[in-house]
Design an enzyme around this catalytic site. Structure first.
Site, PDB file in Angstrom:
ATOM      1  N   SER A 130       0.861  -1.196   0.000  1.00  0.00           N
ATOM      2  CA  SER A 130       0.000   0.000   0.000  1.00  0.00           C
ATOM      3  C   SER A 130       0.892   1.239   0.000  1.00  0.00           C
ATOM      4  O   SER A 130       2.036   1.189   0.465  1.00  0.00           O
ATOM      5  CB  SER A 130      -0.851   0.003   1.273  1.00  0.00           C
ATOM      6  OG  SER A 130      -1.483   1.245   1.450  1.00  0.00           O
TER       7      SER A 130
ATOM      8  N   TYR B   7      -1.977  -1.473  10.432  1.00  0.00           N
ATOM      9  CA  TYR B   7      -2.074  -1.735   8.989  1.00  0.00           C
ATOM     10  C   TYR B   7      -0.856  -1.172   8.254  1.00  0.00           C
ATOM     11  O   TYR B   7      -0.204  -1.875   7.470  1.00  0.00           O
ATOM     12  CB  TYR B   7      -3.368  -1.116   8.446  1.00  0.00           C
ATOM     13  CG  TYR B   7      -3.512  -1.278   6.945  1.00  0.00           C
ATOM     14  CD1 TYR B   7      -3.813  -2.513   6.401  1.00  0.00           C
ATOM     15  CD2 TYR B   7      -3.334  -0.200   6.085  1.00  0.00           C
ATOM     16  CE1 TYR B   7      -3.934  -2.683   5.028  1.00  0.00           C
ATOM     17  CE2 TYR B   7      -3.461  -0.345   4.710  1.00  0.00           C
ATOM     18  CZ  TYR B   7      -3.760  -1.591   4.192  1.00  0.00           C
ATOM     19  OH  TYR B   7      -3.865  -1.749   2.829  1.00  0.00           O
TER      20      TYR B   7
HETATM   21  N1  LIG Z   1      -8.750  -0.683  -1.200  1.00  0.00           N
HETATM   22  C1  LIG Z   1      -7.740   0.108  -0.877  1.00  0.00           C
HETATM   23  O1  LIG Z   1      -7.901   1.344  -0.721  1.00  0.00           O
HETATM   24  C2  LIG Z   1      -6.354  -0.479  -0.728  1.00  0.00           C
HETATM   25  C3  LIG Z   1      -5.263   0.413  -0.770  1.00  0.00           C
HETATM   26  C4  LIG Z   1      -3.980  -0.103  -0.636  1.00  0.00           C
HETATM   27  C5  LIG Z   1      -3.784  -1.460  -0.488  1.00  0.00           C
HETATM   28  N2  LIG Z   1      -4.856  -2.304  -0.452  1.00  0.00           N
HETATM   29  C6  LIG Z   1      -4.589  -3.748  -0.280  1.00  0.00           C
HETATM   30  O2  LIG Z   1      -5.159  -4.446  -1.369  1.00  0.00           O
HETATM   31  C7  LIG Z   1      -5.392  -5.808  -0.976  1.00  0.00           C
HETATM   32  C8  LIG Z   1      -6.778  -6.215  -1.435  1.00  0.00           C
HETATM   33  O3  LIG Z   1      -7.730  -5.448  -0.727  1.00  0.00           O
HETATM   34  P1  LIG Z   1      -9.062  -4.879  -1.382  1.00  0.00           P
HETATM   35  O4  LIG Z   1      -8.974  -3.409  -1.339  1.00  0.00           O
HETATM   36  O5  LIG Z   1      -9.334  -5.535  -2.663  1.00  0.00           O
HETATM   37  O6  LIG Z   1     -10.098  -5.304  -0.224  1.00  0.00           O
HETATM   38  P2  LIG Z   1     -11.321  -6.314  -0.203  1.00  0.00           P
HETATM   39  O7  LIG Z   1     -12.280  -5.995  -1.296  1.00  0.00           O
HETATM   40  O8  LIG Z   1     -11.803  -6.277   1.215  1.00  0.00           O
HETATM   41  O9  LIG Z   1     -10.648  -7.733  -0.527  1.00  0.00           O
HETATM   42  C9  LIG Z   1      -9.889  -8.421   0.432  1.00  0.00           C
HETATM   43  C10 LIG Z   1      -9.732  -9.871   0.005  1.00  0.00           C
HETATM   44  O10 LIG Z   1      -8.939 -10.553   1.004  1.00  0.00           O
HETATM   45  C11 LIG Z   1      -9.600 -11.746   1.369  1.00  0.00           C
HETATM   46  N3  LIG Z   1      -9.345 -12.085   2.756  1.00  0.00           N
HETATM   47  C12 LIG Z   1      -9.577 -11.338   3.855  1.00  0.00           C
HETATM   48  N4  LIG Z   1      -9.303 -12.021   4.957  1.00  0.00           N
HETATM   49  C13 LIG Z   1      -8.881 -13.261   4.553  1.00  0.00           C
HETATM   50  C14 LIG Z   1      -8.466 -14.419   5.228  1.00  0.00           C
HETATM   51  N5  LIG Z   1      -8.451 -14.488   6.578  1.00  0.00           N
HETATM   52  N6  LIG Z   1      -8.093 -15.498   4.493  1.00  0.00           N
HETATM   53  C15 LIG Z   1      -8.140 -15.457   3.144  1.00  0.00           C
HETATM   54  N7  LIG Z   1      -8.524 -14.380   2.449  1.00  0.00           N
HETATM   55  C16 LIG Z   1      -8.899 -13.303   3.148  1.00  0.00           C
HETATM   56  C17 LIG Z   1     -11.090 -11.457   1.166  1.00  0.00           C
HETATM   57  O11 LIG Z   1     -11.788 -12.677   0.914  1.00  0.00           O
HETATM   58  P3  LIG Z   1     -12.746 -13.437   1.940  1.00  0.00           P
HETATM   59  O12 LIG Z   1     -13.375 -12.411   2.837  1.00  0.00           O
HETATM   60  O13 LIG Z   1     -13.736 -14.128   1.028  1.00  0.00           O
HETATM   61  O14 LIG Z   1     -11.863 -14.395   2.649  1.00  0.00           O
HETATM   62  C18 LIG Z   1     -11.063 -10.605  -0.094  1.00  0.00           C
HETATM   63  O15 LIG Z   1     -11.061 -11.419  -1.236  1.00  0.00           O
HETATM   64  C19 LIG Z   1      -5.180  -5.856   0.537  1.00  0.00           C
HETATM   65  O16 LIG Z   1      -3.918  -6.425   0.814  1.00  0.00           O
HETATM   66  C20 LIG Z   1      -5.221  -4.405   0.943  1.00  0.00           C
HETATM   67  O17 LIG Z   1      -4.472  -4.166   2.119  1.00  0.00           O
HETATM   68  C21 LIG Z   1      -6.139  -1.842  -0.578  1.00  0.00           C
END
Ligand SMILES: NC(=O)c1ccc[n+]([C@@H]2O[C@H](COP(=O)([O-])OP(=O)(O)OC[C@H]3O[C@@H](n4cnc5c(N)ncnc54)[C@H](OP(=O)(O)O)[C@@H]3O)[C@@H](O)[C@H]2O)c1
Length: 258
Positions: A139, A152
């Site tokens: 991130s 985080y």
């Molecule tokens: N959105 C942002 O603004 C942002 C910015 C910077 C970085 N990121 C990073 O991008 C990545 C993806 O996040 P996103 O934004 O796409 O969020 P998201 O829509 O909440 O997706 C998160 C994914 O992680 C999975 N997950 C969560 N807990 C888990 C567990 N215990 N075991 C296996 N899978 C798990 C969830 O699947 P299930 O719930 O089905 O298990 C879901 O598929 C993350 O690493 C996040 O830190 C996001």
């Protein structure tokens, strides 16, 4: 239009929503056999039904058995994985002392421990093969402290640092390692991390769509870049954070969160 990627197969964790789902869709559209990993298997199955040669793998990556299941799949030399994407992750917004410590421990287990185990499994399989790609999702929060999102940001600082080290370690082996550092991206992250207020707090131009982040990431890992920072604003922010005095970066970060 489908993009031609160099990957022969892939595995994406956290493919049931957001950035991971968008990456799996891009890989599916390009005809790349992909293993999709998460806890919500109904969502994974819907995705797998849309593309040929998709494999659903249910795993809770905060548990040793969930991690072991995915490590075993990555290590399976009969069905080699060419691109491993460690994307699953979550955050927890709020004052550190008001947050549930068990939830914070799960955050560290998922964002750091599972990612480290899977990075190890991926490189242990890829380096002897002399080819492969590892994409770890970090991130922009990894580049400075983030009061009220402290654990985080600390987990993501670990991810960026580990990934840049591994990028150099495997240089010349035919394996490529990239850290994806997105800024604010519209996904389920905001509701999961209790940061829904960001939608009104930050202007529209600051927000990225999951698909554009996924496209930039897959393009950059294919090019063998160490860091992938989608979006001009965030590229500027990351360059700026490297020249700002640390004291100032910390203070500004604290003010933004008030
Ligand atoms: N959105 C942002 O603004 C942002 C910015 C910077 C970085 N990121 C990073 O991008 C990545 C993806 O996040 P996103 O934004 O796409 O969020 P998201 O829509 O909440 O997706 C998160 C994914 O992680 C999975 N997950 C969560 N807990 C888990 C567990 N215990 N075991 C296996 N899978 C798990 C969830 O699947 P299930 O719930 O089905 O298990 C879901 O598929 C993350 O690493 C996040 O830190 C996001």
């Amino acid at each position: 239009m489908t993009t031609a990627f160099p990957f022969t197969s892939a595995l994406v964790t956290g493919a049931s929503s957001g950035i991971g789902e968008a990456m799996a869709e891009l890989l599916g559209e390009a005809g790349i056999p992909t293993v999709v990993v998460a806890r919500r298997t109904d969502r994974l199955q819907e995705l797998a039904d849309r593309f040929e040669h998709f494999e659903v793998l249910a795993a809770d990556l905060t548990t040793p058995s969930g991690v072991a299941t995915v490590v075993a799949r990555v290590a399976d030399s009969a069905l080699p994985i060419d691109l491993v994407v460690n994307n699953a992750g979550f955050g927890t917004s709020g004052d550190f002392i008001s947050l549930d410590p068990d939830r914070l421990a799960d955050e560290v287990r998922l964002n750091i421990e599972a990612l480290t185990r899977l990075s190890h499994a991926a490189l242990a399989a890829m380096v002897p093969r002399g080819r492969g790609y590892l994409l770890n999702v970090s991130s922009v929060a990894s580049f400075q402290p983030a009061p009220k999102l402290a654990v985080y940001a600390a987990t993501k600082a670990y991810v960026t640092n580990l990934t840049e080290s591994l990028h150099e370690e495997v240089r010349g082996t035919g394996v490529h390692v990239t850290a994806l550092c997105p800024g604010l991206t519209r996904t389920e992250f905001q509701s999961v991390s209790n940061s829904d207020s960001y939608a009104s707090q930050y202007p529209t131009f600051a927000w990225l769509e999951a698909r554009e982040v996924a496209e930039a990431a897959l393009r950059d890992v294919a090019k063998g870049k160490a860091l992938s920072v989608p979006g001009a604003i965030y590229k500027g922010m990351v360059s700026g954070s490297s020249i700002l005095p640390r004291r100032l970066a910390r203070r500004l970060s604290g003010l933004v969160q008030r």
